[in-house]
Design a protein around this motif. Structure first.
Motif, mmCIF file in Angstrom:
data_model
loop_
_atom_site.group_PDB
_atom_site.id
_atom_site.type_symbol
_atom_site.label_atom_id
_atom_site.label_comp_id
_atom_site.label_asym_id
_atom_site.label_seq_id
_atom_site.Cartn_x
_atom_site.Cartn_y
_atom_site.Cartn_z
ATOM 1 N N ASN A 3 0.839 -1.189 0.000
ATOM 2 C CA ASN A 3 0.000 0.000 0.000
ATOM 3 C C ASN A 3 0.884 1.253 0.000
ATOM 4 N N ASN A 5 0.420 3.872 -1.831
ATOM 5 C CA ASN A 5 -0.400 5.070 -1.987
ATOM 6 C C ASN A 5 -0.684 5.739 -0.644
ATOM 7 N N SER A 8 2.035 8.229 0.067
ATOM 8 C CA SER A 8 2.451 9.071 -1.064
ATOM 9 C C SER A 8 2.533 10.553 -0.743
ATOM 10 N N LYS A 427 -4.950 8.633 3.261
ATOM 11 C CA LYS A 427 -3.486 8.732 3.178
ATOM 12 C C LYS A 427 -2.919 9.131 4.533
#
Length: 480
Positions: A3, A5, A8, A427
């Motif tokens: 994962n 993302n 990010s 996130k």
């Protein structure tokens, strides 16, 4: 599945200590297991865990109050699923530092209400004590069991950009937040079932048992009756009052449930009056006894102070402890530690300016954009001025109010609170945090629950973590 993302947009803030990443963006050792778990978990699963945590808080009725929100004051307590992790070495220093601080503060309170050596020796000015609204003349000369005034304390800590923990303030009157600490851990167990054992996370669930044991020890009765006195359902911490009473197996009472007769306190029951020996009160001093304090109070019990002075009932924390968590007194705690214990403070204070001193006021005014100004008797994040966020008009109006009674205000430099990863919109993003560990004092010493309540400033760039100001919290893991 990796994962990536999730990570990010994790941008480290300049000149700020991040709990998960070092300055060269390496993962700190204590975060390795949770980092590996997050990277190997799909966004869908993490989203489900977030939703589960919200549902659990909703079903448990875990709420807090935001008084200035037009949409309503009762809110579900925001919880971030990524834990804040503290190493054993870091905790050892925190543990020793808080115990040292509580010992000194307790000796200070005893001294102030009895011999006043610290005033006579010129360590603390007498006018500072006598002008403090939390100084209770009614407590002068009152003997308390085992000389313990502060049975329950919550000490607020922040980690500055140097990596060191500093004491932000001491909460000694009716400290709150422990129920959120307990609830956060229960939810972590549900959403990270295998991760806690791998990290060897120290438990926090014993807090109610330790508290109950220390409350019972205050009485000389074989099987003392202990109750928790709450202001009622409209108090912002009512959820906590009900939780602690349930976990300790004691009665939750309001002032109308108690009566004083012949200087003893009784609880009204269907079988008649039942004597009460120990009262864990969550009612402030002003409202505790209408015969001695606020005459219009219906939250307390008429005559309870007379019963307390005669030793017929124990009140926790002792009335008058607020003198030691006044923000003007905070400045002198390092001096107290040296004076009473003959030791150097383990945990440092934040540099603090007394606005009643003209030279310190002038310095603060000249550097107002780097300062936060607080009322000495304020709490919950209300009534502060954050210089870096305030407009020139805000500053002008606030200082006009300060000049009316400058002794009622202190100022501190705006610090770089450490950040920790929070799951925001799918996130990870850094948010500012603080830490409130909870200390319990009894005749056998001081016990500090390994962890505490980590509060989070959920708004990006904000330094205000108070739940009453819309902040949230996360579980605090102290690892072996």
């Amino acid at each position: 599945m990796t994962n990536n993302n999730l990570f990010s947009s994790y941008d480290l803030l300049s000149n700020t200590w991040d709990e998960m990443y070092s300055s060269d963006s390496d993962i700190r050792k204590q975060y390795k297991i949770i980092n590996d778990y997050l990277r190997s978990t799909s966004p869908e699963v993490l989203f489900k865990k977030e939703e589960l945590s919200k549902q659990l808080f909703m079903s448990q009725g875990v709420t807090f109050t935001v008084y200035n929100d037009n949409e309503g004051i009762e809110k579900i307590f925001p919880f971030d699923i990524v834990p804040r992790i503290i190493t054993a070495n870091e905790w050892d220093k925190i543990d020793k530092g808080i115990k040292q601080r509580i010992k000194a503060l307790n000796l200070f309170i005893k001294d102030i209400y009895n011999d006043q050596f610290i005033i006579n020796d010129g360590i603390i000015p007498a006018e500072l004590i006598y002008s403090c609204p939390n100084f209770l003349r009614e407590m002068k000369g009152v003997k308390v069991p085992h000389d313990i005034y502060v049975h329950i304390a919550g000490v607020d800590l922040i980690r500055n950009n140097d990596g060191e923990f500093y004491v932000l303030e001491d909460n000694l009157r009716t400290p709150s937040g422990v129920s959120y600490m307990l609830e956060n851990r229960e939810i972590s167990k549900r959403i990270f079932p295998g991760v806690l054992p791998k990290n060897q996370v120290r438990p926090v669930s014993n807090y109610p048992n330790v508290l109950y044991k220390k409350l019972k020890e205050l009485s000389d009765q074989n099987d003392p009756n202990v109750v928790l006195l709450t202001p009622g359902i409209y108090n912002s911490a009512y959820y906590e009052h009900t939780t602690l009473a349930r976990l300790m197996g004691i009665e939750l009472v309001e002032g109308s449930d108690l009566v004083v007769k012949d200087h003893f306190v009784y609880m009204k029951t269907t079988n008649g009056l039942k004597r009460i020996d120990v009262i864990y009160r969550r009612v402030d001093d002003d409202f505790l006894d209408p015969l001695e304090f606020n005459k219009s109070s219906v939250l307390g019990v008429a005559g309870i102070m007379a019963a307390y002075r005669k030793g017929n009932v124990n009140i926790v924390n002792a009335p008058g402890t607020g003198i030691a968590d006044d923000k003007a007194i905070y400045i002198y705690v390092p001096d107290m530690i040296k004076y009473y214990l003959e030791e150097e403070p383990i945990l440092k204070n934040i540099e603090t300016y007394q606005l009643g001193k003209p030279e310190e006021y002038d310095y603060v005014e000249k550097n107002i954009k780097e300062m936060v100004i607080k009322k000495t008797d304020g709490s919950g994040g209300y009534g502060m001025l954050m210089g870096h966020e305030a407009t020139d008009e805000d500053i002008k109006d606030y200082l006009k109010n300060v000049r009316k009674n400058p002794d009622n205000f202190i100022a501190q430099p705006i610090l770089r609170l450490s950040t920790a990863p929070c799951c925001i919109d799918g996130k990870l993003s850094p948010r500012c945090i603080d830490l409130r560990p909870f200390a319990l004092s009894g005749k056998d010493g001081i016990d500090i629950t390994p962890g505490g309540l980590t509060r989070v400033a959920l708004k990006k760039g904000s330094l205000v973590v108070n739940s009453s100001q819309g902040g949230g919290s996360k579980d605090t893991w102290v690892i072996q």
